[in-house]
Design an enzyme around this catalytic site. Structure first.
Site, short mmCIF file in Angstrom:
data_model
loop_
_atom_site.label_atom_id
_atom_site.label_comp_id
_atom_site.label_asym_id
_atom_site.label_seq_id
_atom_site.Cartn_x
_atom_site.Cartn_y
_atom_site.Cartn_z
CG ASP A 12 -2.00 1.01 1.20
OD1 ASP A 12 -2.31 1.49 0.10
OD2 ASP A 12 -2.55 1.34 2.27
CG ASP A 127 -3.69 3.68 -3.16
OD1 ASP A 127 -4.50 2.78 -3.48
OD2 ASP A 127 -3.88 4.45 -2.19
CD GLU A 128 -5.79 -1.40 -1.97
OE1 GLU A 128 -5.50 -2.24 -1.10
OE2 GLU A 128 -6.86 -0.77 -1.97
#
Length: 385
Positions: A12, A127-128
């Site tokens: 993350d 974003d992950e």
């Protein structure tokens, strides 16, 4: 054939949008910064080369916080919070506009860095990602440390990672030691590190379930683990209660899904003030065209075409309507998407002010593999205006 027990990592990026902005404005490091303003929040460069930044106290509108730096979070400002409420909590925080093109660029960079180690990646958003490390040689901590270093070298940004026996624990664990965290979580760690957490920290327990559990006196994961299964079944049904009980114990058998076809791709925007279909026609037209173009760009970037084009309208009283139209062929052309979306829009009575508008492409197929859907003769040209 796997090399042993599953080793699933969740990576993350730390305060991703805000961190990207700090690369652009390094003088803001260590300050409370909120991302989510409009173009009026663009910093002004002064004659001496310094910058003048917008402040949250000066914000007026109905927008929401996209993200915030950890300094702003320490003041109580978090993602999805109303901007006016955030201004009450952190009036001196710097306000910056969002720049999704830049965020997508850095997203591609960090994922490419991870792919130099393995292709066993499940993309979960900008974003992950999940990473299956099971078959990679070496100690989990060493592998994760090397991946984190590669991400930093490629982007200048930090990320937090957790390696665990499954996706559920990996997701929980990546939040435990932020920012720049590296966490190893095993089933033996669940009572000490997971059970004290609030139930909302478990991915899959949303706000409504959290409220219903609180009404039963269940606030932590440990209390959920100790709850009577019959009680849970009475309030949540057999299937969801069984999942709740397993999740509280840290069990999860879901695989890392390396390839998946999205069901749809959409873009939407909530206006800072309610818009009038006639008085704000020019602005609405520009926004509508922009949404269609962004959907088209997303389709091209991901390699899909969409055959069903739809719109979403939310009125000032929060009533929401959707309309869809199926094309004879899939498309990623912004002009075709705009035409189809306009046809959908004609089927909506725009008598109230508008709060939100969105455009969606569904029935996705990889570009080059879509098939033609024949239409009756009288429907061959449904988008002419």
């Amino acid at each position: 054939m796997t090399a042993g027990p599953r080793r699933i990592a969740h990576l993350d990026m730390d305060a991703f949008y805000a961190s990207v902005e700090l690369l652009r404005y390094p003088d803001l490091r260590g300050q409370p910064v909120v991302i989510g303003g409009g173009r009026q929040a663009t910093p002004e460069t002064l004659a001496d080369g310094s910058r003048r930044y917008a402040r949250l106290r000066d914000y007026a509108g109905r927008g929401v916080v996209t993200t915030s730096t950890y300094e702003a979070r320490a003041l109580g400002v978090f993602s999805a919070m109303g901007m006016m409420k955030a201004a009450q909590l952190a009036p001196d925080a710097v306000l910056l506009p969002t720049d999704f093109e830049s965020y997508r660029h850095y997203s591609r960079l960090f994922k490419a860095a991870v792919r130099t180690f393995t292709d066993a990646i499940e993309d979960r958003g900008i974003d992950e990602i999940y990473i299956d490390l099971t078959d990679m040689p070496g100690e989990a901590r060493d592998i994760a440390a090397r991946i984190k270093e590669a991400v930093h070298a490629a982007t200048g940004l930090t990320c937090s990672m957790c390696v665990a026996p499954n996706k559920l624990l990996a997701k929980i664990g990546s939040e435990l030691d932020k920012p720049d965290g590296l966490t190893i979580l095993t089933h033996d760690d669940v009572p000490r590190r997971v059970w004290p957490l609030a139930v909302r920290k478990v991915n899959g327990i949303g706000p409504k379930a959290t409220e219903r559990l609180a009404a039963l006196g269940i606030a932590t994961v440990g209390e959920l683990a100790a709850a009577d299964l019959g009680l849970l079944q009475d309030h949540f049904g057999r299937s969801y209660s069984a999942w709740l009980a397993e999740a509280a114990q840290g069990f999860d058998e879901r695989p890392v899904v390396v390839e998946s076809t999205p069901k749809s791709i959409s873009r939407e925007t909530t206006f800072e003030r309610d818009m009038h279909a006639r008085h704000d026609r020019a602005a609405l037209s520009s926004i509508f065209t922009g949404l269609c173009s962004r959907v088209a760009d997303d389709l091209k970037r991901k390699g899909y075409v969409g055959q069903t084009i739809g719109i979403k309208i939310r009125f000032a009283d929060f009533h929401t309507v959707t309309r869809d139209l199926t094309l004879p062929n899939g498309t990623d052309d912004p002009v075709e998407i705009r035409r189809a979306a306009t046809e959908c829009l004609k089927r909506v009575k725009l008598e109230q002010r508008l709060r939100l508008i969105g455009v969606r492409a569904g029935t996705l197929t990889p570009k080059g593999e879509h098939s033609e859907m024949p239409l009756p003769v009288q429907q061959q040209f449904p988008f002419e205006t």
